[in-house]
Enzyme design. Structure first.
Site, short mmCIF file in Angstrom:
data_model
loop_
_atom_site.label_atom_id
_atom_site.label_comp_id
_atom_site.label_asym_id
_atom_site.label_seq_id
_atom_site.Cartn_x
_atom_site.Cartn_y
_atom_site.Cartn_z
N LYS A 8 89.62 -87.29 27.65
CA LYS A 8 89.83 -87.31 26.46
C LYS A 8 88.75 -87.25 26.19
CE LYS A 8 94.16 -89.98 26.62
NZ LYS A 8 94.54 -91.08 26.77
N ARG A 9 87.40 -87.72 26.25
CA ARG A 9 85.85 -87.53 26.27
C ARG A 9 85.79 -86.44 25.63
NH1 ARG A 9 83.25 -90.15 30.82
NH2 ARG A 9 84.87 -89.26 31.76
#
Ligand code: GLU
Length: 303
Positions: free
Chosen positions: A242-243
């Protein structure tokens, strides 16, 4: 009809790494005249409501197709348990009462692979077992007869990996991943397993179990992963997460990359299309040749 498959865990939206593996699984299956099946691996308690439906919609948006029904492992608990019961009755298993901690702390035999089961419960007496059953419910482990097993992989060639007394059924009665995969692949005629190469080290255990159960061993192709442009604290490659920003089809669409355009990006990363070239899954199928697939991970730097 022999089949290939894609077996996601419905724990959230698929990201470009999962989607690229799905595309490859579909290409391998269809280019070899196989059926293509989807199985939801929902036994690990990470399932999110609606995720399976969104995953299927994303695969369809890329132009992939599959035969119904989509199987959910949670609907097949009785099947896994009866396979384990057969192995138990044949004396091919043993009950294990170890906690994770006990396994970590136990002295291991010299030359045992790191993390291998130390054999603590393998040869308990009947009295010891009866006593330990009162303390906690047992997991069931396969009693293995050899330390390593070799599989053939289309991309990696011969691969030999460790096989220890791995868990088939957890103490809470949940079937282990290795068991469910092997039982399902055989039950649905899957003779071609294409998945991320993070699972290559699981293939020897699974092939060994298939052989012990009298199932045919599938052909394997463990494909390169999609990695994050950032690295871990020790400089090691890390998976896409997700980062890394926009990595799901929905997020990429918000940035102006609709599904056909994402398909194009993935195709380019697989040497199946030129930069910005419009493609369809069917066109990629015509071009697909496993021999010319890149063997390195794809670092997804975003759009
Ligand atoms: N469910 C596993 C995953 O999402 C894949 C298992 C497999 O393909 O054998 O990573």
């Amino acid at each position: 009809m022999p089949a290939g498959r894609f077996a996601p865990s419905p724990s959230g939206d698929l990201h470009v790494g999962n989607l690229r593996t799905a595309l490859l699984a579909w290409l391998f299956a269809r280019s070899t005249g196989r059926d293509f099946l989807i199985r939801m691996e929902d036994l690990d308690g990470r399932t999110r409501p609606g995720a399976a439906q969104r995953q299927l919609a994303d695969l369809a948006a890329l132009g992939l197709d599959w035969s119904e029904p989509v199987v959910a492992q949670s609907d097949r608990l009785g099947v896994y348990r009866s396979v384990v019961e057969g192995l138990v009755a044949a004396g091919e298993t043993f009950e294990c009462f170890c906690t994770r901690r006990e396994i970590q702390d136990a002295p291991t035999a010299p030359h045992a692979p790191p993390g291998a089961y130390p054999g603590t419960c393998r040869d308990l007496t009947q009295v010891q077992r009866a006593q330990r059953r009162r303390e906690r419910p047992a997991a069931i482990r396969l009693r293995t007869h050899l330390p390593r097993f070799t599989v053939h992989d289309t991309l990696h060639g011969e691969f030999t990996g460790d096989v220890d007394d791995f868990v088939l059924l957890r103490g809470d009665g949940t079937p282990a991943y290795n068991l469910a995969v092997v039982v399902d692949d055989a039950a649905f005629g899957i003779d071609q397993v294409v998945r991320g190469d993070d699972l290559l080290s699981s293939a020897p255990r699974q092939a060994y179990l298939a052989q012990r159960l009298g199932y045919p061993v599938p052909e394997y192709a463990h494909v390169p992963m999609v990695l994050s442009p950032s690295t871990g604290s020790g400089g090691e490659p890390v998976r896409l997460s997700k980062r890394d920003g926009a990595i799901t089809l929905a997020q990429l669409a918000e940035r102006g990359y609709d599904a056909p355009r994402v398909l194009g990006l993935m195709a380019e990363s697989l040497n199946l299309a030129g930069p910005g070239e419009p493609v369809t899954a069917e066109l990629l199928l015509k071009r697909f040749d496993p021999a010319s697939l890149p063997r390195e991970p794809w670092i997804f730097t975003g759009v």
